[in-house]
Design an enzyme around this catalytic site. Structure first.
Site, PDB file in Angstrom:
ATOM      1  N   CYS A   1      -1.669   1.484  -3.171  1.00 54.95           N
ATOM      2  CA  CYS A   1      -2.819   2.505  -3.065  1.00 54.95           C
ATOM      3  C   CYS A   1      -2.366   3.890  -2.614  1.00 54.95           C
ATOM      4  O   CYS A   1      -2.740   4.967  -3.447  1.00 54.95           O
ATOM      5  CB  CYS A   1      -3.799   2.276  -2.094  1.00 54.95           C
ATOM      6  SG  CYS A   1      -3.092   1.528  -0.454  1.00 54.95           S
TER       7      CYS A   1
ATOM      8  N   HIS B   1     -26.880  21.949   1.655  1.00 54.06           N
ATOM      9  CA  HIS B   1     -27.018  22.402   0.245  1.00 54.06           C
ATOM     10  C   HIS B   1     -26.325  23.745  -0.183  1.00 54.06           C
ATOM     11  O   HIS B   1     -26.054  24.460   0.922  1.00 54.06           O
ATOM     12  CB  HIS B   1     -28.577  22.525   0.125  1.00 54.06           C
ATOM     13  CG  HIS B   1     -29.022  23.162  -1.166  1.00 54.06           C
ATOM     14  ND1 HIS B   1     -28.851  22.385  -2.461  1.00 54.06           N
ATOM     15  CD2 HIS B   1     -29.295  24.582  -1.588  1.00 54.06           C
ATOM     16  CE1 HIS B   1     -29.376  23.231  -3.341  1.00 54.06           C
ATOM     17  NE2 HIS B   1     -29.177  24.090  -2.943  1.00 54.06           N
TER      18      HIS B   1
ATOM     19  N   GLU C   1      -8.380   2.022 -12.636  1.00 48.91           N
ATOM     20  CA  GLU C   1      -7.519   3.167 -12.231  1.00 48.91           C
ATOM     21  C   GLU C   1      -6.439   3.489 -12.949  1.00 48.91           C
ATOM     22  O   GLU C   1      -6.277   4.815 -13.462  1.00 48.91           O
ATOM     23  CB  GLU C   1      -7.167   2.749 -10.734  1.00 48.91           C
ATOM     24  CG  GLU C   1      -8.258   2.665  -9.605  1.00 48.91           C
ATOM     25  CD  GLU C   1      -7.848   2.184  -8.579  1.00 48.91           C
ATOM     26  OE1 GLU C   1      -8.754   2.379  -7.362  1.00 48.91           O
ATOM     27  OE2 GLU C   1      -6.955   1.530  -8.211  1.00 48.91           O
TER      28      GLU C   1
ATOM     29  N   LYS D   1      -0.250   5.238  -5.966  1.00 53.80           N
ATOM     30  CA  LYS D   1      -1.390   5.511  -6.829  1.00 53.80           C
ATOM     31  C   LYS D   1      -2.423   6.663  -6.700  1.00 53.80           C
ATOM     32  O   LYS D   1      -2.707   7.179  -7.716  1.00 53.80           O
ATOM     33  CB  LYS D   1      -2.218   4.221  -7.018  1.00 53.80           C
ATOM     34  CG  LYS D   1      -3.195   3.963  -8.100  1.00 53.80           C
ATOM     35  CD  LYS D   1      -3.910   2.666  -7.816  1.00 53.80           C
ATOM     36  CE  LYS D   1      -4.671   2.727  -6.606  1.00 53.80           C
ATOM     37  NZ  LYS D   1      -5.355   1.235  -6.401  1.00 53.80           N
TER      38      LYS D   1
ATOM     39  N   CYS E   1       0.745  -1.149  -0.059  1.00 50.09           N
ATOM     40  CA  CYS E   1      -0.010  -0.021   0.108  1.00 50.09           C
ATOM     41  C   CYS E   1       0.868   1.275   0.097  1.00 50.09           C
ATOM     42  O   CYS E   1       0.655   2.156  -0.720  1.00 50.09           O
ATOM     43  CB  CYS E   1      -0.809   0.013   1.060  1.00 50.09           C
ATOM     44  SG  CYS E   1      -1.897   1.667   1.338  1.00 50.09           S
TER      45      CYS E   1
ATOM     46  N   TYR F   1     -10.397  -3.246 -10.252  1.00 49.92           N
ATOM     47  CA  TYR F   1     -10.154  -1.805  -9.811  1.00 49.92           C
ATOM     48  C   TYR F   1      -8.820  -1.572 -10.210  1.00 49.92           C
ATOM     49  O   TYR F   1      -8.774  -0.211 -10.574  1.00 49.92           O
ATOM     50  CB  TYR F   1     -10.189  -1.563  -8.426  1.00 49.92           C
ATOM     51  CG  TYR F   1      -9.236  -2.251  -7.497  1.00 49.92           C
ATOM     52  CD1 TYR F   1      -8.275  -1.552  -6.922  1.00 49.92           C
ATOM     53  CD2 TYR F   1      -9.533  -3.636  -7.058  1.00 49.92           C
ATOM     54  CE1 TYR F   1      -7.176  -2.006  -6.273  1.00 49.92           C
ATOM     55  CE2 TYR F   1      -8.384  -4.046  -6.099  1.00 49.92           C
ATOM     56  CZ  TYR F   1      -7.399  -3.181  -5.593  1.00 49.92           C
ATOM     57  OH  TYR F   1      -6.539  -3.646  -4.929  1.00 49.92           O
TER      58      TYR F   1
ATOM     59  N   GLU G   1     -25.823  15.644  -0.435  1.00 53.16           N
ATOM     60  CA  GLU G   1     -27.260  15.699  -0.275  1.00 53.16           C
ATOM     61  C   GLU G   1     -28.228  14.806  -0.810  1.00 53.16           C
ATOM     62  O   GLU G   1     -29.338  14.408  -0.474  1.00 53.16           O
ATOM     63  CB  GLU G   1     -27.954  17.267  -0.279  1.00 53.16           C
ATOM     64  CG  GLU G   1     -27.842  17.595  -1.804  1.00 53.16           C
ATOM     65  CD  GLU G   1     -28.341  19.115  -1.867  1.00 53.16           C
ATOM     66  OE1 GLU G   1     -29.175  19.408  -1.263  1.00 53.16           O
ATOM     67  OE2 GLU G   1     -27.905  19.677  -2.643  1.00 53.16           O
TER      68      GLU G   1
END
Length: 451
Positions: free
Chosen positions: A50, A440, A184, A53, A45, A180, A445
């Site tokens: 990750c 908002h 990616e 990346k 990682c 993934y 939301e």
């Protein structure tokens, strides 16, 4: 042997995310801990997964952000991209993080060996230097490595490991895989200006994600110029004198690429560890078989993280490492990790995030479900003149109104999903979401405005 007759209470083989957490927590409980790492402290990682990346993903986003900036009143003259500058900045930060991991272990009294270790006998570990030590418990946290498919010319294939160290952005890149990592890197290379082709042996991308999100990502990726070749496998790869690669896929004519990258899954790193010397049972793909407390078939050998092939995600490895240390050295009740309802993300362009059951899984398990969707164009995209749309999906158990799945594709989806995952894990209902006031204007939301 009594505990005091061993050199260490715990010896950890592999110092990635899971091994680091387990080692320092065990030491905090008073255990005498040593750990060995043959490559670089930090694991996949931190070093070549990750973390670097995600840094490339951030860099890639600027390609579209600089275009979009024009409609927000910004004029940017002479923009250009320097891959080597980004690559070297990323690697510099990886060096910094590796130093922090080493520092953390040292501060917690963990003795670190920067060399390969293997199990050579009962409670016995032999280091590459020849030193032999003993430990009351052994934790294997060696992770996994990229799988490279068998074919003529496979030596010309790179993986995600090598992608971080390229000398230049390839003009033409072929990525094999549909998971993934493949999606990616397809997005990263595409934003950096490569002509990207993604070839998959099936006709499904991101198999574990909800079908609506998979379809939306495919549509957007095609619009961005990424080419997809489904139901294909490598036949051969042949290198030309100029360094380019002639590639033959099933059902397609030979094509030329500058880089061929495999992203076809990961294989547990168990070879050469000496597990067979003490009878540790492995699964069909070489993974260490463990129980709910991460114990292997040998009472004093445990394993956490990708080497077990349970769930190959960094936060899972960390949680497993913590649970192991608390169980074995904490003095309290055994701690088992709950592997259900784990949130996840794909840092594609745009990103995907999900937690809980997909619509298909919910219908199969629960029967009667309600599905709510919000298909919208983010405000930023409207002003920028970008037609890309986000999609949020909520899956609800019709019997009790409980939200059993949330699925999102759109800007910042992983950041939004982290808190939403708490609600799903806690078993909150659609009514609970409805009763929550919206912030908002935000994309998030939409989660409390489903109709």
């Amino acid at each position: 042997m009594s505990a005091s007759e061993y050199d260490y209470d715990l010896f950890t083989i592999g110092i990635g995310s899971g091994g680091t957490r387990a080692s320092r927590i065990a030491s905090g409980h008073g255990a005498r801990v040593a750990a060995a790492e043959e490559y670089r402290v930090g694991g996949t990682c931190v070093i070549r997964g990750c973390v670097p990346k995600k840094m490339l993903v951030y860099g890639a986003h600027f390609a579209e952000d600089l275009e979009d900036a024009l409609n927000f009143g910004w004029s940017i003259e002479g923009k250009s991209f320097d891959w080597v500058a980004l690559r070297d900045h990323v690697q510099k930060d990886i060096d910094r993080l590796e130093g922090l991991y080493n520092e953390t272990l040292e501060n917690h009294g963990v003795e670190v060996f920067h060399e390969r270790a293997r199990i050579t006998g009962d409670h016995e570990i032999t280091l590459e230097s020849g030193r032999v030590v003993t430990a009351r418990y052994i934790l294997v946290a060696t992770g996994a490595r990229p799988h490279v498919p068998e074919c003529e010319g496979r030596e010309h294939i790179i993986t995600s490991n090598e992608a971080f160290h390229l000398d230049e952005v390839p003009r033409r890149v072929l990525i094999l895989g549909g998971g993934y990592i493949a999606n990616e890197f397809a997005g990263i290379f595409n934003e950096f200006g490569s002509k990207v082709t993604l070839a998959n042996r099936s006709d499904v991308l991101l198999r574990s994600y909800d079908e609506a999100l998979r379809d939306r990502l495919l549509q957007i990726s095609l619009t961005k110029g990424i080419e997809f070749l489904f139901n294909n496998k490598f036949e051969y790869i042949r290198k030309r004198d100029d360094g380019a690669l002639d590639v033959k896929l099933t059902d397609h004519d030979e094509r030329v690429y500058d880089v061929v990258m495999a992203a076809t899954g990961r294989v547990a790193n168990t070879e050469g560890l000496g597990l067979e010397n003490i009878g540790v049972e492995l699964g069909p793909r070489g993974e260490i078989k463990v129980d709910e407390y991460s114990k292997s078939s040998v009472d004093y050998v445990y394993a956490v993280g990708d080497v077990t092939a349970r769930v190959q995600l960094t936060p899972v490895a960390i949680r497993e490492g913590q649970a192991f240390a608390d169980t074995v050295f904490g003095g309290g009740d055994p701690v088992a990790v709950d592997h259900s309802c784990i949130p996840s993300a794909v840092f594609s362009h745009p990103p995907i995030a999900a937690v809980g059951m997909t619509e298909g899984e919910a219908r199969n398990r629960l029967g009667n479900v309600k599905v709510y969707q919000a298909d919208f164009r983010p405000m930023k995209n409207v002003v920028a003149g970008r037609n890309e749309r986000g999609l949020y999906k909520m899956v609800v158990d019709a019997a009790n109104d409980r939200v059993v799945g949330l699925h999102m594709i759109g800007p910042e989806s992983p950041e939004i999903m982290q808190m939403a995952a708490v609600a799903v894990k806690a078993g909150l209902t659609k009514a609970d979401f409805d009763a929550t006031m919206a912030i908002h204007p935000t994309m998030a939301e939409e989660l409390v405005l489903f109709k």
